[in-house]
Design an enzyme around this catalytic site. Structure first.
Site, PDB file in Angstrom:
ATOM      1  N   LYS A   1       1.014  -4.576   9.558  1.00 11.96           N
ATOM      2  CA  LYS A   1       2.255  -4.047   8.972  1.00 11.96           C
ATOM      3  C   LYS A   1       2.986  -3.259  10.054  1.00 11.96           C
ATOM      4  CE  LYS A   1       4.652  -2.412   5.108  1.00 11.96           C
ATOM      5  NZ  LYS A   1       5.123  -1.108   5.408  1.00 11.96           N
TER       6      LYS A   1
ATOM      7  N   PRO B   1       0.855  -1.200   0.000  1.00  5.44           N
ATOM      8  CA  PRO B   1       0.000   0.000   0.000  1.00  5.44           C
ATOM      9  C   PRO B   1       0.886   1.243   0.000  1.00  5.44           C
ATOM     10  CG  PRO B   1      -0.009  -1.054   2.165  1.00  5.44           C
ATOM     11  CD  PRO B   1       0.745  -1.967   1.248  1.00  5.44           C
ATOM     12  N   LEU B   2       0.713   2.103  -0.988  1.00  2.00           N
ATOM     13  CA  LEU B   2       1.620   3.231  -1.192  1.00  2.00           C
ATOM     14  C   LEU B   2       0.845   4.534  -1.145  1.00  2.00           C
ATOM     15  CD1 LEU B   2       3.472   1.562  -4.179  1.00  2.00           C
ATOM     16  CD2 LEU B   2       4.446   1.919  -1.903  1.00  2.00           C
ATOM     17  N   THR B   3       1.270   5.434  -0.277  1.00  2.00           N
ATOM     18  CA  THR B   3       0.588   6.717  -0.128  1.00  2.00           C
ATOM     19  C   THR B   3       0.681   7.533  -1.416  1.00  2.00           C
ATOM     20  OG1 THR B   3       1.120   6.736   2.220  1.00  2.00           O
ATOM     21  CG2 THR B   3       0.471   8.824   1.244  1.00  2.00           C
TER      22      THR B   3
ATOM     23  N   HIS C   1       8.703  -4.302   7.977  1.00  2.00           N
ATOM     24  CA  HIS C   1       9.592  -3.401   7.234  1.00  2.00           C
ATOM     25  C   HIS C   1      10.888  -3.282   8.029  1.00  2.00           C
ATOM     26  CE1 HIS C   1      10.117   0.799   5.153  1.00  2.00           C
ATOM     27  NE2 HIS C   1      11.135  -0.013   4.959  1.00  2.00           N
TER      28      HIS C   1
ATOM     29  N   ARG D   1       8.802   0.859  -2.766  1.00  2.00           N
ATOM     30  CA  ARG D   1       9.432   1.884  -3.606  1.00  2.00           C
ATOM     31  C   ARG D   1       9.994   1.307  -4.892  1.00  2.00           C
ATOM     32  NH1 ARG D   1      13.839   4.912  -0.380  1.00  2.00           N
ATOM     33  NH2 ARG D   1      14.106   2.841   0.516  1.00  2.00           N
TER      34      ARG D   1
ATOM     35  N   GLY E   1      11.431  -4.115   2.185  1.00  2.00           N
ATOM     36  CA  GLY E   1      12.527  -3.150   2.214  1.00  2.00           C
ATOM     37  C   GLY E   1      13.556  -3.364   1.127  1.00  2.00           C
ATOM     38  N   ASP E   2      13.656  -2.424   0.185  1.00  2.00           N
ATOM     39  CA  ASP E   2      14.754  -2.352  -0.783  1.00  2.00           C
ATOM     40  C   ASP E   2      14.755  -3.456  -1.836  1.00  2.00           C
ATOM     41  OD1 ASP E   2      15.640  -0.179   0.766  1.00  2.00           O
ATOM     42  OD2 ASP E   2      16.881  -1.474   2.005  1.00  2.00           O
TER      43      ASP E   2
ATOM     44  N   CYS F   1       3.434   3.258  10.158  1.00  2.00           N
ATOM     45  CA  CYS F   1       3.526   4.541   9.449  1.00  2.00           C
ATOM     46  C   CYS F   1       4.378   5.526  10.241  1.00  2.00           C
ATOM     47  CB  CYS F   1       2.132   5.119   9.216  1.00  2.00           C
ATOM     48  SG  CYS F   1       2.155   6.723   8.375  1.00  2.00           S
TER      49      CYS F   1
END
Length: 683
Positions: free
Chosen positions: A460, A336-338, A490, A549, A524-525, A421
């Site tokens: 999460k 889920p991406l803001t 994360h 990302r 992550g990454d 968050c």
């Protein structure tokens, strides 16, 4: 300035852009400094300008200089100003009534002269912006265009397409809308949450934890079970005599947790904001704040609670997740991406290989208040065959009522509770990462939410709130007992944010400690199939990995993982992906002027991430890592060069290639610092 020699250009002021450093170092040295090792023949020469004795700030045109960022603005309009502008736009001829625009018939509007929009069709036609090149997205699928005269692709409309239900396509392809009747009940605080309140009562979480504990302490004295120090800081939300459900609580919570003034306590938090005023329908403020929270329970809710949570039926407490399982193993999960993780972007990622998608984080208090903009984050497309929504809140009652509402109004496969968050506005309300300092409240939230609905509940989290004080490994064994089907970790703390790489060794440690019934996902990454394979090989206990990302920068990472290859994607192929996004955006937000500009805004937000991608064919070392800073370079063609620019003016140029010219006075500034890199990432 064809020659960079100072003898011909006069005194030179060098501007460092990383290209000069990249040209002088070996690929290994560049990687050690987190600089992308672009092949030397593609590096852009460092820009130069004459150093004028009178004014060093005079700009001189240079073929290598980036376009001036004239489209960037830092000022933000107030809500009052935006509202005033919307009203003015409605009254102008361009603010034509949507019902009139659909078929060009003024008699279609049910409000007639009382309508707040314009009905002057001829005036609208004279002032309407020019059509955009391309085909109406609704005509491409042979569906009626719901925007009629207002469509910016009106010239491509066919005769007779306005007949039929113009909203049929949206209803068939998108779901999870909030009904008007329910929205009105939420606005008036008259919505009843029978299942949630029954579960909250059974868990002893009906009223505010602080008020109940104070009342119990006055009656029985300061007796607390085991090591749980009942304070306002740890958010303990159970009565002292509920010893069976207690978990071990680290003593460092009180020492290291955020101060009371940063995270409002249960006693001081505003009732209207945190609880949305929903419970006002059931009783007064006194009943809400005291031990007698059950006084405003409905009779049928009390009966259901007594039946379902009977002392004689222990199986319901022992195995609460039997019919709420979902299999995440080996599936590619788009995080889920803001802002950018909207429905059109998720559709693009589904087409490129994503298996699981999740909506943007929605705040529970806003959902319970019936805010249309927040409910829009829960929209689901028919192509999303495994879809979840992510919600965020600070208290068990808020979460329980929200999940009951979602179960009633939406079709979802799982609900993810955000407890990681890092954004200040979320953390300062006690939600997101703030919950990592309050494990007892985490427990209450998951128990209340998972016990209210039959939908799978996931969590999460980050490794910890404070750097160096990791906490999840001490909680992971209990999360499944709380009612969670899966947990995504994360590999960063809240304090760390996005500086340095994620700590995957700690993620592995947590995965190995988790019970078999709890699926653990890492995050992550992940930026290539090599990263995916590495994490899966080093920890077989990991069910899957979440991609965040990496998908923003190159959404075809899902294709690379499934096909186990590095895709040297061309600029034309990348541009086609942008075309798909624009098409999905116009279908979702609309093909009228408002929809076009909304699509443009979200496209520009996404382009602020994609510029970080360096094509495979330009690198000396592959694959690219997520923390590499690209030097200034030329692409293999003009379009690839344009896509590599970190200038907002160039992002606007790309948007104009897809959506036509921007309106007069158009400005854009990225909502997130997506094209920035933290110093800590680069040593």
């Amino acid at each position: 300035m064809g020659d960079d020699s100072p003898a011909e250009t006069g005194p030179v002021l060098e501007v460092s852009n990383g290209a000069a450093a990249a040209a002088e170092k070996t690929p290994e040295e560049l990687v050690a400094k987190s600089i992308a090792p672009v092949k030397k023949q593609f590096l852009r020469p460092p820009p130069v300008r004459p150093c004028c004795p009178k004014n060093h700030n005079d700009e001189v045109s240079d073929g290598n200089a980036k376009p001036a960022q004239s489209n960037v603005v830092k000022e933000k309009k107030s809500k009052r100003q935006l509202k005033r502008e919307r009203r003015q736009a409605q009254k102008s001829p361009l603010g034509i009534c949507p019902e009139v625009a659909k078929k060009g018939d003024v008699t279609r509007c049910p409000y007639n002269d009382n309508c707040r929009y314009s009905h002057d069709i001829e005036a609208y036609k004279t002032q309407k912006p020019e059509d955009i090149e391309g085909e109406c997205p609704f005509m491409a699928v042979q569906e009626p265009c719901p925007y009629g005269l207002a469509c910016r692709f009106l010239g491509t409309h066919k005769d007779g397409v306005a007949d039929g239900d113009v909203n049929a396509r949206r209803r068939s392809s998108e779901m999870n809308g909030l009904s008007k009747n329910v929205q009105k009940l939420l606005w008036k605080n008259k919505m009843k949450f029978t299942k949630a309140d029954a579960k909250l009562k059974a868990l002893g979480l009906m009223g505010h934890a602080n008020s109940k504990i104070i009342a119990m302490l006055k009656e029985n004295g300061p007796v607390v079970s085991k090591t749980c120090q009942v304070t306002d800081e740890n958010g303990c939300s159970e009565l002292p005599n509920n010893t069976d459900d207690k978990v071990e609580l680290s003593t460092e919570i009180k020492e290291d947790g955020p101060a009371d003034e940063t995270f409002p306590s249960d006693e001081s938090r505003p009732a209207k904001k945190a609880r949305s005023g929903i419970e006002e329908e059931f009783g007064s403020g006194e009943a809400d704040d005291g031990v007698d929270g059950q006084t405003y329970m409905q009779p049928e809710a009390e009966a259901a609670a007594n039946i379902e949570f009977s002392e004689n039926d222990k199986s319901l407490k022992t195995h609460p997740r039997e019919k709420k399982l979902i299999d995440f193993r080996e599936k590619l999960y788009l995080a889920p991406l803001t802002t950018v993780g909207n429905l059109p972007f998720r559709r693009v990622c589904k087409g490129l290989g994503a298996d699981i998608t999740c909506g943007e984080m929605a705040m529970c208090t806003n959902l319970l208040q019936g805010q249309a903009s927040e409910w829009a984050l829960l929209r689901r497309h028919s192509s999303e065959d495994m879809f979840g929504v992510q919600i965020c809140g600070a208290y068990p009652d808020t979460l329980a009522r929200t999940v009951e509402l979602i179960e009633q109004e939406c079709t979802v496969d799982f609900i993810d509770i955000n407890m990681g968050c890092p954004i200040d506005i979320v953390v300062n309300k006690g939600a997101g990462s703030a919950l990592l300092t309050k494990p007892m409240r985490m427990k209450g939230i998951v128990q209340a939410a998972s016990g209210t609905v039959d939908i799978a509940m996931t969590i999460k989290v980050r490794t910890a709130y404070f750097e160096g004080k990791n906490r999840i490994n001490s909680l992971i064994a209990d999360m499944g007992n709380w009612g969670a089907s899966a947990v995504t970790i994360h590999g960063r703390s809240r304090q760390q944010r996005y500086s340095k790489l994620a700590d995957w060794e700690y993620v592995y440690q947590c995965a190995r400690k988790a019970p078999d019934s709890l699926q653990v996902l890492g995050n992550g990454d992940i930026f290539s199939y090599v990263d995916w394979n590495k994490h899966k090989a080093e920890c077989s206990e990991l069910s899957s990995c979440m991609i965040a990302r990496g998908a923003l920068i190159k959404p075809w990472v899902f294709t690379e993982i499934k096909e186990q290859r590095h895709w040297d994607i061309t600029s034309g192929e990348r541009f086609n992906i942008l075309k798909d996004y624009v098409r999905c955006g116009l279908e979702h937000w609309g093909s009228d002027t408002k929809g076009v500009e909304t699509t443009r805004r979200f496209l520009l937000e996404w382009l602020s991430y994609t510029c970080r991608y360096v094509p495979v064919g330009l690198l000396d070392v592959i694959p690219q890592r997520l923390n590499w800073r690209p030097p200034s370079y030329f692409g293999r063609d003009d379009l690839e060069t344009l896509m590599a620019s970190d200038s907002a003016a160039d992002w606007v140029r790309i948007s104009e290639m897809l959506l036509g010219k921007v309106p007069d006075g158009f400005t854009f500034a990225p909502k997130h610092k997506s094209n920035a890199y933290d110093r800590a990432e680069n040593g």
